[in-house]
Design a protein around this motif. Sequence first.
Motif, PDB file in Angstrom:
ATOM      1  N   ALA A 180       0.830  -1.201   0.000  1.00 16.26           N
ATOM      2  CA  ALA A 180       0.000   0.000   0.000  1.00 16.26           C
ATOM      3  C   ALA A 180       0.867   1.255   0.000  1.00 16.26           C
ATOM      4  N   MET A 228      -9.401   2.994  12.140  1.00 19.11           N
ATOM      5  CA  MET A 228      -8.715   2.519  10.926  1.00 19.11           C
ATOM      6  C   MET A 228      -7.206   2.454  11.179  1.00 19.11           C
ATOM      7  N   SER A 240      -4.742   1.865   8.076  1.00 17.90           N
ATOM      8  CA  SER A 240      -4.735   3.022   7.177  1.00 17.90           C
ATOM      9  C   SER A 240      -4.022   4.196   7.816  1.00 17.90           C
ATOM     10  N   VAL A 242      -0.425   3.562   7.301  1.00 15.50           N
ATOM     11  CA  VAL A 242      -0.115   3.719   5.872  1.00 15.50           C
ATOM     12  C   VAL A 242      -0.046   5.201   5.512  1.00 15.50           C
ATOM     13  N   ALA A 243      -1.043   5.983   5.956  1.00 16.35           N
ATOM     14  CA  ALA A 243      -1.071   7.395   5.582  1.00 16.35           C
ATOM     15  C   ALA A 243       0.185   8.118   6.058  1.00 16.35           C
ATOM     16  N   THR A 278      -1.885  -4.256  13.456  1.00 19.42           N
ATOM     17  CA  THR A 278      -0.902  -3.533  12.648  1.00 19.42           C
ATOM     18  C   THR A 278       0.523  -4.042  12.882  1.00 19.42           C
TER      19      THR A 278
END
Lengths: 321, 281
Positions: A100, A182, A185, A188-189, A269
């Motif tokens: 990702a 989340m 995410s 990832v962000a 995670t």
Amino acid sequence: MTLDTAPPPVKQVRRERPTPPRGPGGASRWARRAPLLPALIFLIVVTQLPFVATLVISFMRWNSLDPTNRGFAGVDNYLTVFTDAGLRSSVVTTVVLTAAVVLISLVLGLGLALLLDTKFRGRGVVRTMLIAPFLVVPVAAALLWKHALYNPSYGLFNGVLTWIWGLFGSQNPPQPEWISEMPLSAVVASLVWQWTPFMMLILLAGLQSRPMDAVEAAHIDGASPWQVFRYLTFPHLRQYLELGGLLGSIYIVQNFDAVFTITSGGLGTANLPYTIYQTFFQAHEYGQASAAGVVVVIGSMIIATFALRVVSSLFRDEVRS
Amino acid sequence: MAGVGGAETTARKVRWGVLNAVVVIYALFPVLWIASLSFKSAATLTDGNFVPREWTLDNYANIFATTEFVRALLNSIGIALIATTIAVVFGTMAAYAIARLDFPGKKLLVGVSLLIAMFPQVSLVSPLFEIERSLGLFDTWPGLILPYITFALPLAIYTLSAFFREIPWELEKAAKMDGATPGQAFRRVIAPLAAPGVFTTAILVFIFCWNDFLFAISLTSTERSRTVPVALSFFTGSSQFEDPTGSIAAAAVVITIPIILFVLFFQRRIVAGLTSGAVKG
């Protein structure tokens, strides 16, 4: 001891391909290599000796909380790595996280590189500001995302949501708990934010090494900007995209800072490096941690070999042109 | 490109506007936000205002009042400087050999050190922990300096050899023809030309050591050698009833300042170094 055994393969290669005729005598041939040796010896001692230790420990039954029960375990630790549900899910998390981050930051990096590829006033300043995220201390960046952006009560994201909803006269803006709702995410962000500038730099170098005469010729022949991008720019950039993807993968597979800081590996995670760290420092399962470490090394070496091939093909191109 | 003058300037203006917006939102907003948090007093920390309503330096005063942070700052500076110096010296020698001298097996050596650069750090943490504990290096400066040099060396070698390839080496030969000894030729002719590359590499290596977290958290256990990123992750505010966010924001600003200064002063060189290291290999 291992030091003595490490160099021979190198020596053999040297003997197979003797120096060209003009080459000087043996002593001076060694003198030529001398400047390289301290660095090389250092690298081998500090990385390969511990790695040998990891290899040995990975075949041992060794939990430091249970010192009497220590011995040869065969491939048990490796079986655990591949069958233990926690470890397996951390392998999946690692793959998802890496893929990702690399893909999104490549796409964003390409967009920014295309924007930056034209000459305009202040380009240097814009470029400098854009690489800032890459140079911010990673732990500070992760803390920044965790506390200053994601925090539900005073984070920037929820602040912006409040502001936008306020513009329309609403008193009840959505205030999500970003990290718990989340988690992956969120990680990832924050990583995408840090890695996009790196991708941009590599792709920008690619764009600027493009043969401009062909692009101009295409324009004169009436090619649309999209056609120029699709048939000229993109094929040229492919190598650079590969390089960015591979280098990014190598480093993001190893990422520890963001996972440790933002979620402490909770909520699904935990990636492999974090799990290894935990297995070693919290569960004290030295054998299992080492086996997982060896698996990571093998994985990275496979990616790295591809990366090396891309680097050397780029270098050949440069010499040829 | 044969564009119509007017249309092109409008297009440029649009592009310029888009870029400005992108840069500000993407790169600067989060950074400015944390700077703003660091200047807010405890009472207004959670008000969500972009500009602090009450400016205060309390957060900075607090972190510099704790030995936890000051000691970590000293450790970070000392460890990063020593590791950078050693890595750059060894790296310069190696890069000189790679760029300048021709010998069989060179490619293999370069490949080996590239592979080591990509060696996953996490798989070295556990053995290094054991080895350093038995050698008494655990939780000491050298205990961190050694792994830092190792991972900084390949970075130094690539960046430097890319720079060295650009140096006009004929000058060295010319100097020798004019009667200079090899040592003199190196000192008077080559060293001044190589200096900018060495300098850039030193900055990149320093940033690398300064940023490390994994080794720092695994191979230290007390304030004696804990570096700033680790101290930052252990931050709990000056009393246990206080929310540490203000202190974290202030500390994050303090440790990012040296990096930002480096980038502002040496931006062209750093960009050149990053791209040449990454692309030319």
